[in-house]
Design a protein around this motif. Structure first.
Motif, mmCIF file in Angstrom:
data_model
loop_
_atom_site.group_PDB
_atom_site.id
_atom_site.type_symbol
_atom_site.label_atom_id
_atom_site.label_comp_id
_atom_site.label_asym_id
_atom_site.label_seq_id
_atom_site.Cartn_x
_atom_site.Cartn_y
_atom_site.Cartn_z
ATOM 1 N N LEU A 136 0.826 -1.204 0.000
ATOM 2 C CA LEU A 136 0.000 0.000 0.000
ATOM 3 C C LEU A 136 0.866 1.261 0.000
ATOM 4 N N PHE A 137 1.915 1.270 0.808
ATOM 5 C CA PHE A 137 2.828 2.420 0.798
ATOM 6 C C PHE A 137 3.392 2.648 -0.605
ATOM 7 N N GLU A 138 3.808 1.570 -1.264
ATOM 8 C CA GLU A 138 4.405 1.708 -2.587
ATOM 9 C C GLU A 138 3.374 2.148 -3.630
ATOM 10 N N SER A 139 2.141 1.687 -3.493
ATOM 11 C CA SER A 139 1.091 2.116 -4.418
ATOM 12 C C SER A 139 0.818 3.609 -4.270
ATOM 13 N N ALA A 140 0.751 4.069 -3.024
ATOM 14 C CA ALA A 140 0.551 5.502 -2.787
ATOM 15 C C ALA A 140 1.715 6.302 -3.360
ATOM 16 N N ARG A 141 2.927 5.813 -3.168
ATOM 17 C CA ARG A 141 4.107 6.531 -3.682
ATOM 18 C C ARG A 141 4.095 6.579 -5.207
ATOM 19 N N SER A 142 3.729 5.482 -5.833
ATOM 20 C CA SER A 142 3.672 5.454 -7.288
ATOM 21 C C SER A 142 2.717 6.517 -7.824
ATOM 22 N N SER A 143 1.561 6.652 -7.182
ATOM 23 C CA SER A 143 0.598 7.674 -7.580
ATOM 24 C C SER A 143 1.185 9.067 -7.414
ATOM 25 N N LEU A 144 1.839 9.312 -6.287
ATOM 26 C CA LEU A 144 2.437 10.625 -6.027
ATOM 27 C C LEU A 144 3.527 10.954 -7.035
ATOM 28 N N VAL A 145 4.394 9.995 -7.295
ATOM 29 C CA VAL A 145 5.497 10.226 -8.230
ATOM 30 C C VAL A 145 4.971 10.533 -9.628
ATOM 31 N N TRP A 146 4.018 9.742 -10.088
ATOM 32 C CA TRP A 146 3.523 9.886 -11.451
ATOM 33 C C TRP A 146 2.661 11.137 -11.641
ATOM 34 N N GLU A 147 1.819 11.430 -10.662
ATOM 35 C CA GLU A 147 0.862 12.527 -10.820
ATOM 36 C C GLU A 147 1.419 13.895 -10.409
ATOM 37 N N LYS A 148 2.359 13.918 -9.481
ATOM 38 C CA LYS A 148 2.824 15.194 -8.937
ATOM 39 C C LYS A 148 4.329 15.425 -9.098
ATOM 40 N N ILE A 149 5.126 14.486 -8.595
ATOM 41 C CA ILE A 149 6.569 14.729 -8.515
ATOM 42 C C ILE A 149 7.201 14.814 -9.902
ATOM 43 N N PHE A 165 9.939 9.569 1.991
ATOM 44 C CA PHE A 165 10.042 9.019 0.650
ATOM 45 C C PHE A 165 10.603 7.600 0.776
ATOM 46 N N ILE A 166 11.456 7.190 -0.130
ATOM 47 C CA ILE A 166 11.885 5.787 -0.158
ATOM 48 C C ILE A 166 12.581 5.328 1.123
ATOM 49 N N ASP A 167 13.331 6.218 1.767
ATOM 50 C CA ASP A 167 14.067 5.810 2.968
ATOM 51 C C ASP A 167 13.131 5.478 4.126
ATOM 52 N N SER A 168 11.965 6.099 4.157
ATOM 53 C CA SER A 168 10.981 5.745 5.183
ATOM 54 C C SER A 168 10.550 4.296 5.039
ATOM 55 N N THR A 169 10.319 3.871 3.802
ATOM 56 C CA THR A 169 9.899 2.492 3.583
ATOM 57 C C THR A 169 11.019 1.524 3.935
ATOM 58 N N THR A 170 12.241 1.866 3.568
ATOM 59 C CA THR A 170 13.377 1.019 3.938
ATOM 60 C C THR A 170 13.508 0.915 5.456
ATOM 61 N N ALA A 171 13.380 2.061 6.135
ATOM 62 C CA ALA A 171 13.551 2.079 7.590
ATOM 63 C C ALA A 171 12.373 1.438 8.324
ATOM 64 N N TYR A 172 11.162 1.810 7.959
ATOM 65 C CA TYR A 172 9.976 1.350 8.695
ATOM 66 C C TYR A 172 9.549 -0.059 8.314
ATOM 67 N N GLN A 173 9.486 -0.339 7.014
ATOM 68 C CA GLN A 173 9.046 -1.674 6.605
ATOM 69 C C GLN A 173 10.207 -2.657 6.506
ATOM 70 N N LEU A 179 10.800 -2.754 -4.802
ATOM 71 C CA LEU A 179 9.507 -2.078 -4.838
ATOM 72 C C LEU A 179 9.671 -0.556 -4.806
ATOM 73 N N ASN A 180 10.659 -0.078 -4.047
ATOM 74 C CA ASN A 180 10.951 1.364 -4.065
ATOM 75 C C ASN A 180 11.325 1.810 -5.484
ATOM 76 N N HIS A 181 12.156 1.004 -6.134
ATOM 77 C CA HIS A 181 12.598 1.334 -7.493
ATOM 78 C C HIS A 181 11.422 1.354 -8.462
ATOM 79 N N ILE A 182 10.534 0.389 -8.342
ATOM 80 C CA ILE A 182 9.368 0.335 -9.226
ATOM 81 C C ILE A 182 8.472 1.550 -9.002
ATOM 82 N N ALA A 183 8.184 1.861 -7.744
ATOM 83 C CA ALA A 183 7.249 2.950 -7.433
ATOM 84 C C ALA A 183 7.773 4.310 -7.859
#
Length: 202
Positions: A66-79, A94-102, A116-120
């Motif tokens: 779910l985190f990666e899906s949300a990030r993918s949307s943010l990257v594609w639509e905004k960033i 951003f990606i480091d949060s997912t590495t650290a938390y998950q 998954l970070n790379h894909i998103a």
């Protein structure tokens, strides 16, 4: 000027959201074209995913996806559109949060998280990352009136250790470890100085 991506990272209570907002407001006043987003969030889809993550109990893999899906949307639509137009983009987590938390926190295979970070992000990493480093005891003191599933002490310790591991191991990136135990203004002065130094050489 080409687009420039800045990420703010740190455990809960480190003050990263405050510092991201302060930098955004400062750069706007200085005349820069700048955007501020939160990850997860900042698109209609990502905000709905954020609510699911916060409000529902789930297994670690589902949470990661779910985190990666949300990030993918943010990257594609905004960033990506903002970077393409030459803006400075500031993102609160951003990606480091997912590495650290998950990865470190939930103990999911780090290779899986990295893929998954790379894909998103379509492989896009921050140009500058601030990790706001705070002793665990001080973070827990700041968080004593908040209760979320991301603030259990042993889990938060693994997350903090994960951030330090990212800082010491990813030498190819520009990651700055910031002492977040100081006053808000002291922290911001350091962040402001580093950021302006980077922008002047672009």
């Amino acid at each position: 000027m080409k687009g420039f991506l800045i990420s703010f990272e740190g455990i809960d209570g480190s003050g990263k959201s405050t510092q991201a907002r302060k930098l955004y407001e400062f750069l706007k006043e200085e005349g820069y074209e700048v955007s501020l987003y939160r990850d997860p969030g900042s698109t209609p889809l990502a905000e709905q995913i954020r609510e699911l993550i916060i409000n529902y109990a789930m297994d670690p893999i589902t949470e990661l996806l779910l985190f990666e899906s949300a990030r993918s949307s943010l990257v594609w639509e905004k960033i990506f559109p903002d970077l393409t137009s030459g803006k400075i983009v500031i993102v609160d987590r951003f990606i480091d949060s997912t590495t650290a938390y998950q990865g470190y926190g939930r103990e999911i295979n780090l290779g899986t998280v990295s893929i998954l970070n790379h894909i998103a992000t379509r492989g896009r990493k921050p140009d500058l990352t601030f990790i706001l480093n705070l002793p665990l005891e001080l973070a827990l003191h700041r968080l004593k009136e908040q209760k979320t599933k991301f603030e259990e002490p042993n889990y938060l310790k693994r997350v903090r250790d994960g951030y330090l591991q990212i800082f010491y191991s990813e030498k190819e990136r520009d990651i700055r470890l910031i002492d977040a135990s100081r006053s808000e203004e002291e922290v911001f002065e350091e962040i402001k100085t580093i950021t302006l130094g980077k922008l002047k050489v672009l």
